[in-house]
Scaffold this active site. Structure first.
Site, short mmCIF file in Angstrom:
data_model
loop_
_atom_site.label_atom_id
_atom_site.label_comp_id
_atom_site.label_asym_id
_atom_site.label_seq_id
_atom_site.Cartn_x
_atom_site.Cartn_y
_atom_site.Cartn_z
N HIS A 417 0.90 -1.15 -0.13
CA HIS A 417 0.08 0.26 -0.12
C HIS A 417 0.85 1.34 -0.04
CE1 HIS A 417 0.76 1.01 4.06
NE2 HIS A 417 0.64 -0.41 4.62
N CYS A 438 3.66 -4.72 6.38
CA CYS A 438 3.46 -4.34 5.11
C CYS A 438 4.58 -3.87 4.28
CB CYS A 438 2.23 -3.39 4.86
SG CYS A 438 0.67 -4.01 5.66
#
Length: 462
Positions: A417, A438
């Site tokens: 992301h 992430c």
């Protein structure tokens, strides 16, 4: 002339007398509400008795009546008739039997009294009671008795070998119930059950057996092929033959054996849970452990499908039901469209049809047990725009980060992301300022990443 007239008068008088007796008896049975003369129930004469009187007689006669089940000279069981809970002693049931009598047919009954003896099996309640008793007896007796075996066949030495049926001595509940009923009806105290064995349902001479064997032989001569990731697997006659079996005289398959075969096939050719050898962009050939990416045979769904095709006996050429991701009929695995995340170099590449379309520095997770970015061959299993990522910090406080592009890759909440809060990317920044796991991507690059990957794209993290 006078003598002849006297004879005629005598005959008429006799006929009138007989008719009067007939009518009188009929009216008697109708009004007295009793059983015909010499009527027997369970060997007890209840002729001329009302329902209530008959019930009293039957209860008295059957109160201590013992019956013994004999198989030849061997005693199988003994029981009191009261254990059968016979409804034959019910006043209501006996009255119903009287009501069924045709009072005007009494002369026939006089000449054939035994033919009108009342059968216990005329009552469904009695039948169920005796059946329950028979089941109790046979269940206990059969524990130490030998079961009969149906005829069968097995595939050996490239052909089906026949095993003949065998007779056992286990008792058939329904047959024993019939024998008990007959004994009680006739007033006997011994019940012979030497002919009440459970017989084999399928014999080598049965039409069903012959048909099933012929069909099994025909199936093993058909061609069954799986097309699986650029491989052709032909099921051998031995494999097919070992799956075929008889059940209740009908040809069927051993689903457990089929399941085992498909499981082995899946392990051999499937890619899920397998370590890959990957040619990386900067670090040469590396070993990457398994992640979510990969496929296997859906054994649960394929087992009944294969069974049905085998029994159809027409052969097959098919790809089994596949589950997971990354199945390619040409045998490729990762292919030439994928995302590569090199944690050591803190860099990500997006390959599309073998060409690099995105190359960017990133920030992966803090190199700690709790927040590291997991190594493995993962897969982009969803794509979302403008969402909020939520989680917990090490101090127990919660966080909520708004992102414009979100692509989850594993089953723990890790994904790719944008990260507007990161001031820099690449290098050693991640060692102290890494993510919660992430792959943080520069806002300037994330839109291109999002546009060039689709759901199902493999993500290699190492």
């Amino acid at each position: 002339m006078k003598k002849r007239k006297a004879v005629v008068i005598g005959i008429v008088t006799a006929c009138v007398a007989v008719g009067a007796i007939y009518v009188g008896q009929a009216l008697h049975y109708s009004s007295a509400n009793v059983f015909f003369k010499d009527t027997q129930i369970a060997g007890v004469n209840v002729g001329g008795s009302t329902a209530k009187q008959a019930a009293t007689k039957l209860k008295a006669a059957m109160q201590d009546q013992q019956l013994t089940l004999k198989d030849g000279k061997k005693t199988v069981a003994s029981f009191n008739t009261q254990q059968a809970d016979l409804k034959v002693t019910s006043t209501k049931a006996l009255q119903q039997l009287i009501n069924k009598q045709n009072a005007w047919s009494w002369p026939t009954h006089v000449t054939t009294a035994t033919a009108d003896s009342i059968k216990l099996n005329a009552s469904n309640e009695n039948h169920q009671s005796i059946l329950a008793l028979a089941k109790q007896i046979t269940t206990k007796a059969n524990r130490t008795r030998t079961a009969s075996k149906d005829a069968s066949f097995t595939y050996q030495d490239d052909q089906f070998q026949v095993t003949k049926e065998t007779n056992g001595n286990q008792l058939d509940t329904a047959k024993v119930a019939s024998s008990i009923t007959a004994a009680i009806e006739q007033g006997h105290t011994t019940v012979n059950v030497d002919r009440d064995y459970i017989k084999p349902q399928v014999t080598t001479t049965s039409a069903s057996f012959k048909t099933a064997k012929a069909k099994a032989e025909a199936i093993t001569k058909q061609t069954y092929v799986y097309k699986l990731s650029n491989h052709k697997i032909t099921l051998s006659a031995k494999t097919l033959g070992n799956w075929l079996t008889l059940k209740n005289g009908q040809l069927t398959t051993n689903q457990t054996a089929i399941k085992q075969y498909l499981t082995k096939l899946s392990h051999q050719y499937g890619t899920i849970n397998k370590t890959r050898t990957f040619k990386s962009t900067k670090r040469g050939t590396v070993k990457v452990k398994a992640g979510l990416y990969g496929w296997s045979i859906n054994v649960k769904k394929e087992t009944p499908a294969l069974s049905k095709l085998v029994l159809a006996g027409k052969g097959m050429s098919r790809t089994p039901v596949i589950q997971g991701s990354g199945y390619h009929s040409n045998g490729t695995d990762i292919g030439n469209s994928y995302v590569e995340v090199d944690k050591t170099n803190q860099h990500m590449w997006v390959y599309k049809n073998g060409k690099v379309v995105v190359s960017t520095d990133v920030v992966t997770g803090l190199p700690t047990t709790a927040h590291h970015t997991p190594t493995g061959v993962w897969v982009i299993w969803s794509k979302q725009r403008n969402t909020t990522l939520r989680g917990q910090n090490d101090n127990g406080s919660s966080y909520a980060s708004k992102v414009k592009y979100w692509m989850p890759i594993d089953d723990t909440g890790v994904g790719i992301h944008d990260s507007s809060w990161q001031p820099q990317y690449g290098g050693t920044w991640y060692k102290k300022h890494g993510s919660h796991g992430c792959v943080n991507t520069p806002p300037s690059q994330i839109a291109s990443v999002y546009a060039n990957v689709k759901v199902g794209t493999p993500v290699i993290v190492f």
